[in-house]
Design an enzyme around this catalytic site. Structure first.
Site, PDB file in Angstrom:
ATOM      1  N   GLU A   1      15.825  11.433 -12.890  1.00  0.00           N
ATOM      2  CA  GLU A   1      15.564  11.762 -14.285  1.00  0.00           C
ATOM      3  C   GLU A   1      16.495  11.018 -15.240  1.00  0.00           C
ATOM      4  OE1 GLU A   1      17.829  15.799 -15.573  1.00  0.00           O
ATOM      5  OE2 GLU A   1      16.230  16.076 -14.104  1.00  0.00           O
TER       6      GLU A   1
ATOM      7  N   TRP B   1      30.876  15.745  -9.117  1.00  0.00           N
ATOM      8  CA  TRP B   1      30.405  16.281  -7.817  1.00  0.00           C
ATOM      9  C   TRP B   1      31.595  16.753  -7.024  1.00  0.00           C
ATOM     10  CZ3 TRP B   1      32.686  13.677  -3.860  1.00  0.00           C
ATOM     11  CH2 TRP B   1      33.045  12.340  -4.065  1.00  0.00           C
TER      12      TRP B   1
ATOM     13  N   ASP C   1      16.959  22.659  -7.938  1.00  0.00           N
ATOM     14  CA  ASP C   1      17.697  21.584  -8.604  1.00  0.00           C
ATOM     15  C   ASP C   1      19.192  21.757  -8.367  1.00  0.00           C
ATOM     16  OD1 ASP C   1      18.663  19.598 -10.230  1.00  0.00           O
ATOM     17  OD2 ASP C   1      17.868  20.421 -12.095  1.00  0.00           O
TER      18      ASP C   1
ATOM     19  N   TYR D   1      24.096  26.043 -14.816  1.00  0.00           N
ATOM     20  CA  TYR D   1      23.001  25.228 -15.335  1.00  0.00           C
ATOM     21  C   TYR D   1      21.672  25.645 -14.696  1.00  0.00           C
ATOM     22  CZ  TYR D   1      20.119  21.242 -16.560  1.00  0.00           C
ATOM     23  OH  TYR D   1      19.095  20.446 -17.044  1.00  0.00           O
TER      24      TYR D   1
ATOM     25  N   GLU E   1      16.368  18.661  -5.586  1.00  0.00           N
ATOM     26  CA  GLU E   1      16.456  17.695  -6.681  1.00  0.00           C
ATOM     27  C   GLU E   1      17.896  17.299  -6.992  1.00  0.00           C
ATOM     28  OE1 GLU E   1      15.651  17.741 -11.512  1.00  0.00           O
ATOM     29  OE2 GLU E   1      14.529  19.116 -10.215  1.00  0.00           O
TER      30      GLU E   1
ATOM     31  N   GLU F   1       7.118  17.822 -13.763  1.00  0.00           N
ATOM     32  CA  GLU F   1       7.901  18.904 -14.355  1.00  0.00           C
ATOM     33  C   GLU F   1       7.301  19.284 -15.699  1.00  0.00           C
ATOM     34  OE1 GLU F   1      12.537  20.035 -15.435  1.00  0.00           O
ATOM     35  OE2 GLU F   1      11.966  17.927 -15.293  1.00  0.00           O
TER      36      GLU F   1
ATOM     37  N   ARG G   1      11.828  10.554 -10.054  1.00  0.00           N
ATOM     38  CA  ARG G   1      11.705  11.445 -11.200  1.00  0.00           C
ATOM     39  C   ARG G   1      11.878  10.744 -12.543  1.00  0.00           C
ATOM     40  NH1 ARG G   1      14.159  15.721 -12.454  1.00  0.00           N
ATOM     41  NH2 ARG G   1      12.145  16.551 -13.092  1.00  0.00           N
TER      42      ARG G   1
ATOM     43  N   ARG H   1      10.275  26.143  -9.554  1.00  0.00           N
ATOM     44  CA  ARG H   1      11.686  25.850  -9.296  1.00  0.00           C
ATOM     45  C   ARG H   1      12.475  27.135  -9.425  1.00  0.00           C
ATOM     46  NH1 ARG H   1      15.577  22.340 -13.265  1.00  0.00           N
ATOM     47  NH2 ARG H   1      15.955  24.426 -14.101  1.00  0.00           N
TER      48      ARG H   1
ATOM     49  N   HIS I   1      21.364  19.395  -9.476  1.00  0.00           N
ATOM     50  CA  HIS I   1      21.893  18.823 -10.711  1.00  0.00           C
ATOM     51  C   HIS I   1      23.130  17.959 -10.480  1.00  0.00           C
ATOM     52  CE1 HIS I   1      22.497  18.677 -15.160  1.00  0.00           C
ATOM     53  NE2 HIS I   1      21.182  18.639 -15.063  1.00  0.00           N
TER      54      HIS I   1
END
Length: 405
Positions: free
Chosen positions: A265, A405, A213, A160, A239, A342, A286, A148, A215
């Site tokens: 996740e 977002w 990612d 992040y 991701e 992961e 995930r 990643r 996020h």
């Protein structure tokens, strides 16, 4: 018939906070389950100690399915991260016990291996593009076949996904007694991310899997734009492109790009991803052992995904203890629709408390063949590391508002 005689909640912080449930039977067999919920650890510890542990005493540890439904349906207030993480700990501990009683590793109880090991991905990052490229090179030298890539967005030094420190495999985003507040510009990110991902491909080529990612930081329209801009780079996945509370929004992302999508996740149950899977709006699910109801419930999610040709890609950051990672690898090697796992190496202090027997060989994790999950916990060592509050960062837009977002 053996019964559960003790269930003990152990909170420890060897490098980061972990909550572990240790279940003991009348035959003296013990099992471990991970109950860590990053930044809300004590809520799960209380849920276990005050509500679930009293219900376990005297129960048959072999009745895993019955215990799962007893705890899930008996609460009336179902689902949610705290409830499902607590149930996960009980479920995983009971699978550990069942394997030890049977004299078999958990993967054999689940039907046996479908593959020898579970391919993992490492986490390369950098404060700028040259640092990222050097980090990717380190992971390739360590034998990783999937990496990643994240780089700090100019003007957002706390982006992040950027590791701080010199140990190439250790990355811990949770910090401090209060959440770190980081500036964020979506416009700058959308301009910069394709450039550094392209730089990775230009230097290292296409002989390995490249992941990225987002996020949860983009709207569906923005996520579609990012996906289109990197299609020629052949990402393994993009991701968490957008918050998944509105599952239907992923249809717009899917229609906008052929870049594979991974999400889940933060999911706690099969209902969180039912539409995403059955309408094939994602390519990888995930969800993890520790946050999605343990081995019993995560298997259901994976079996549903198999029907729709969605592969697994379970969360495996350092906010999963080695207990959870052990359980994940046992499940990974058994499911036919495995995609990738992961993997973040834990702080060396963590291994003073937890002693896992899984091995990383040629970019893949191999589970222990010992009965159960193949992991031990040193309670005396755990007592040396008291709880230490740590929180994931919070992002703020350039206007000062909290970013979703």
């Amino acid at each position: 018939m053996a019964t559960i005689t003790e269930a003990k909640v152990i909170v420890t912080s060897p490098g980061r906070n972990f909550v572990t449930l240790k279940v003991t039977t009348s035959d003296g067999v013990t099992g471990l389950g991970d109950a860590t919920l990053n930044g809300r650890e004590l809520a799960v510890a209380s849920y276990l100690e005050d509500h679930l542990v009293p219900l376990l005493i005297g129960r048959d540890p072999a009745r895993i399915e019955d215990t799962w439904h007893y705890l899930y349906k008996g609460a009336y207030w179902r689902r949610g991260p705290v409830t499902m993480t607590a149930i996960s700990a009980v479920d995983t501990a009971l699978w550990d016990i069942k394997g030890k009683v049977a004299g078999m590793p958990v993967y054999d109880l689940l039907g046996g291996k479908a593959r020898e090991g579970a391919m993992v991905y490492g986490h390369a990052s950098g404060g700028d593009i040259p640092e990222l490229l050097d980090d990717v090179a380190q992971f390739q030298e360590m034998g990783y076949r999937a990496i990643r890539a994240q780089a700090a967005v100019p003007g957002s030094p706390g982006t992040y996904g950027i590791r701080h420190g010199t140990v190439a495999t250790v990355y811990e985003p949770a910090t401090g007694a209060l959440p770190e507040e980081q500036p964020w510009s979506t416009e700058a990110y959308l301009d910069f991310a394709p450039r550094y991902l392209e730089a990775v491909r230009e230097r290292f080529g296409f002989g390995f899997h490249l992941l990225h990612d987002v996020h949860h930081r983009l709207s569906p329209t923005e996520a579609g734009r990012l996906g289109r801009s990197v299609e020629d780079l052949r990402l393994f996945w993009m991701e968490d492109p957008s918050p998944a509370e509105l599952q239907d929004s992923f249809r717009q992302i899917r229609q906008s790009t052929t870049t594979p999508i991974a999400v889940g996740e933060v999911f706690n149950s099969i209902w969180d991803c039912q539409q995403l899977i059955t309408e094939r709006l994602i390519d990888y699910i995930r969800a993890s052992v520790v946050h999605a109801g343990g081995i019993t419930h995560l298997r259901r999610i994976f079996h549903l995904a198999e029907l729709y040709q969605v592969r697994t890609g379970s969360h495996g950051a350092t906010d999963l203890s080695p207990v959870s990672m052990s359980a994940a690898v046992h499940l990974d090697v058994t499911v036919p629709n495995f995609g990738i796992q992961e993997y973040m190496a834990h702080d060396p202090l963590t291994h003073e408390v937890f002693r896992p027997a899984y091995e990383l060989i040629d970019g893949a994790l191999h589970p222990s063949a010992a009965p159960g999950l193949g992991i031990e916990l040193d309670e005396e060592a755990a007592a040396r590391f008291p709880y230490d509050p740590k929180y994931l960062p919070v992002s703020r837009r350039t206007d000062g508002s909290v970013h979703d977002w």
